[in-house]
Design an enzyme around this catalytic site. Structure first.
Site, PDB file in Angstrom:
ATOM      1  N   HIS A 167     -58.371 -24.194 -16.391  1.00  0.00           N
ATOM      2  CA  HIS A 167     -58.235 -22.853 -16.959  1.00  0.00           C
ATOM      3  C   HIS A 167     -59.082 -21.887 -16.146  1.00  0.00           C
ATOM      4  CE1 HIS A 167     -57.494 -24.824 -21.171  1.00  0.00           C
ATOM      5  NE2 HIS A 167     -56.556 -25.122 -20.292  1.00  0.00           N
TER       6      HIS A 167
ATOM      7  N   THR B 103     -53.435 -25.829 -29.904  1.00  0.00           N
ATOM      8  CA  THR B 103     -52.978 -24.508 -30.355  1.00  0.00           C
ATOM      9  C   THR B 103     -52.251 -24.561 -31.699  1.00  0.00           C
ATOM     10  OG1 THR B 103     -52.882 -23.711 -28.077  1.00  0.00           O
ATOM     11  CG2 THR B 103     -51.621 -22.486 -29.723  1.00  0.00           C
TER      12      THR B 103
ATOM     13  N   SER C  95     -58.089 -24.211 -25.407  1.00  0.00           N
ATOM     14  CA  SER C  95     -57.119 -23.723 -26.392  1.00  0.00           C
ATOM     15  C   SER C  95     -57.602 -23.877 -27.829  1.00  0.00           C
ATOM     16  CB  SER C  95     -55.790 -24.464 -26.216  1.00  0.00           C
ATOM     17  OG  SER C  95     -55.248 -24.222 -24.951  1.00  0.00           O
TER      18      SER C  95
ATOM     19  N   HIS D  93     -51.244 -30.766 -31.104  1.00  0.00           N
ATOM     20  CA  HIS D  93     -52.075 -30.310 -29.991  1.00  0.00           C
ATOM     21  C   HIS D  93     -52.905 -29.106 -30.432  1.00  0.00           C
ATOM     22  CE1 HIS D  93     -52.544 -29.759 -25.432  1.00  0.00           C
ATOM     23  NE2 HIS D  93     -52.819 -31.015 -25.678  1.00  0.00           N
TER      24      HIS D  93
ATOM     25  N   HIS E 211     -55.545 -18.292 -22.779  1.00  0.00           N
ATOM     26  CA  HIS E 211     -56.441 -18.242 -21.625  1.00  0.00           C
ATOM     27  C   HIS E 211     -55.589 -18.161 -20.365  1.00  0.00           C
ATOM     28  CE1 HIS E 211     -55.216 -22.335 -20.872  1.00  0.00           C
ATOM     29  NE2 HIS E 211     -55.496 -22.622 -22.142  1.00  0.00           N
TER      30      HIS E 211
END
Length: 526
Positions: A487, A175, A112, A173, A392
């Site tokens: 992912h 993002t 991310s 975090h 993703h």
């Protein structure tokens, strides 16, 4: 003579067209499949396009790959009493879409940090780094200087727009952090997460960068005057508080809530900087915000990530939903006549998948779609560009061959049957599954997907004949044992409506998202 020839040609053409239309049997023309699809083309022909927007809202469903969209769409329909396959998530009805390549500069399957940096700055970068280019060495503070990128949020601030960042993950975090921070490592969320060499080298932790956003931006570009991010809401309170029980919030789950080892209370620093701003930490405080007069809001609703949507009712002090935070943010940001840029992330879709729990991943995706609809309802499509995408995908699959309307969280029941299909090993299997991860668990009514991290991984085939796979606590089987599901590297989708939306077409690199925002808002115009 020539006129007669033209007339005969026109008549012949009209008769031919009529004849072609007559070829279609009534059973085809009267089919709702046929007429609904025909209406799609009619709607597209009626579309008009504008290039410039007053506002842009970027929605990011973390880990929301194509298989997640399909499964969540079916779940949404089945929750409404339908078979599910025929419906759409709110943003799937947007008129324009594109297919997006997600790889990082140094990674085929991305994370991310690199993907959000690409979307918000226009430059792809390495896995694990925030707001810096590929010349960075992850974890090396000394390589940050000179490699910092400028984000669309920073450009919007410089242009006088209001800005907002909302997430159900920790606001520090990867993002959300990529919108405002520059860091050699995504894990440097507070000073206690950083090596001593990085602190001594002058690198600033991510939480501190959020609180110092206005000051840092003005230092980077002398002469500019910005007023800071208007709305920041999410989880992650532990990164803003000292490691001292005296600073615990009323709903602290840990004996000592804060993690910071530098004795700084960033919530107090933020309130000192923005004396007219509002700091809130629970649902009651959130509900009390008057959006018509609020100038700055910092909302930190949990020690760590906010609750999964299915688990939200179990929060100690109560939390707002993603839809509620989105609506409140818009109501605050639209007080600025110049416009705004808002970034909204559903971070817990990703976490549900990492835990191998489709239930929570899909319920959070359904809530994400509600948040997008709330934004569409609250804005003028003539002046607001709404972009909806993911960072993703995940190794999350939809297996064959369940019949139409079969519960998406259930076991495969094939066409013409009422009993679960059996695999070659004589055992039933679920429609949804993961290629890797922690594997099977039957935690019954448990709505917190992270509960699985307290038990041993359990990969491979299991006999689920007597297991309710539709229960919140069911974790799907997996083949490859890993401590956390991963992912995936395939492309994801981008959906767009509003001014500039027509530029979202084809197969594009992920950093094109920044340029869609810039094109619509004119962030780099002189």
């Amino acid at each position: 003579m020539h006129s007669r020839w033209i007339l005969r040609s026109l008549i012949a053409s009209a008769l031919a067209t009529s004849a072609q239309a007559a070829v279609l049997p009534d059973v085809q023309k009267s089919s709702s499949w046929y007429s609904n699809a025909e209406q799609v083309i009619t709607n597209k022909l009626a579309q008009t396009t504008k290039d410039k927007a007053k506002n842009v809202i970027l929605f990011v469903g973390d880990g929301m790959g194509i298989s997640t969209l399909t499964a969540a769409r079916i779940l949404q329909g089945q929750l409404a009493g339908q078979s599910g396959e025929e419906g759409y998530l709110s943003f799937e009805t947007f008129p324009y879409s594109a297919q997006v390549k997600t790889y990082n500069v140094d990674a085929q399957t991305p994370d991310s940090a690199g993907t959000m940096t690409a979307m918000i700055s226009g430059v792809k970068t390495d896995v694990g780094v925030i707001g810096v280019d590929e010349d960075i060495e992850r974890g090396n503070c000394a390589t940050v200087k000179g490699n910092e990128l400028v984000s669309a949020v920073e450009l919007a601030e410089i242009r006088g727009l209001s800005t907002g960042v909302v997430s159900t993950a920790r606001i520090t975090h990867a993002t959300p952090a990529a919108t405002y921070a520059k860091s050699a490592d995504r894990n440097w969320e507070d000073v206690s997460d950083m090596p001593e060499s990085a602190v001594a080298g002058g690198c600033e932790d991510i939480a501190s960068q959020l609180v110092n956003f206005e000051k840092n931006l003005e230092m980077r570009f002398p002469g500019i005057d910005v007023d800071g991010i208007e709305v920041a809401m999410g989880g992650g309170r532990r990164h803003f508080l000292p490691k001292d029980a005296a600073f615990n919030s009323a709903d602290a789950r840990s004996e000592v809530e804060g993690d910071r080892t530098d004795e700084r209370d960033l919530t107090a620093e933020w309130q000192a900087t923005y004396s007219s701003g509002t700091y809130v930490m629970d649902k009651a405080g959130f509900d009390a915000i008057d959006a018509s007069t609020a100038t700055k809001v910092l909302g930190l609703f949990n020690e760590s990530h906010m609750q999964y949507e299915a688990d939200r009712a179990n929060d100690i002090a109560g939390e707002p939903s993603l839809s509620e935070m989105t609506s409140k943010a818009i109501d605050i940001l639209d007080n600025n006549d110049k416009g705004y840029l808002l970034v909204v992330e559903s971070g817990r879709i990703d976490h549900g998948h990492h835990a191998g729990n489709a239930y929570n991943a899909l319920y959070d995706t359904v809530e994400f779609a509600k948040a997008v609809q709330a934004a569409a309802d609250a804005t003028d499509p003539e002046e607001t560009l709404i972009l909806v995408t993911a960072d993703h995908s995940h190794v999350f699959t939809i297996a064959g061959y369940p019949k139409r309307g079969n519960p998406i969280l259930g076991k495969v029941v094939s066409v013409g049957s009422d009993e679960p299909s059996l695999a070659s090993d004589g055992m039933p299997y679920t429609t949804l599954g993961y290629t890797n991860g922690r594997g099977f668990a039957d935690l019954g009514s448990e709505t917190n997907a992270d509960a699985i991290y307290g038990i041993d991984p359990n990969s491979g085939r299991k006999d689920i004949s007597a297991v309710d796979t539709k229960a919140p606590g069911f974790h799907q089987e997996t083949t490859i044992p890993l401590s956390s599901e991963t992912h995936a590297g395939e492309d994801i989708s981008l959906h767009a409506k509003g001014p500039g939306a027509h530029l979202a077409q084809g197969v594009v690199e992920q950093n094109v998202v920044f340029h869609l925002i810039n094109q619509s808002l004119g962030l780099l115009n002189d």
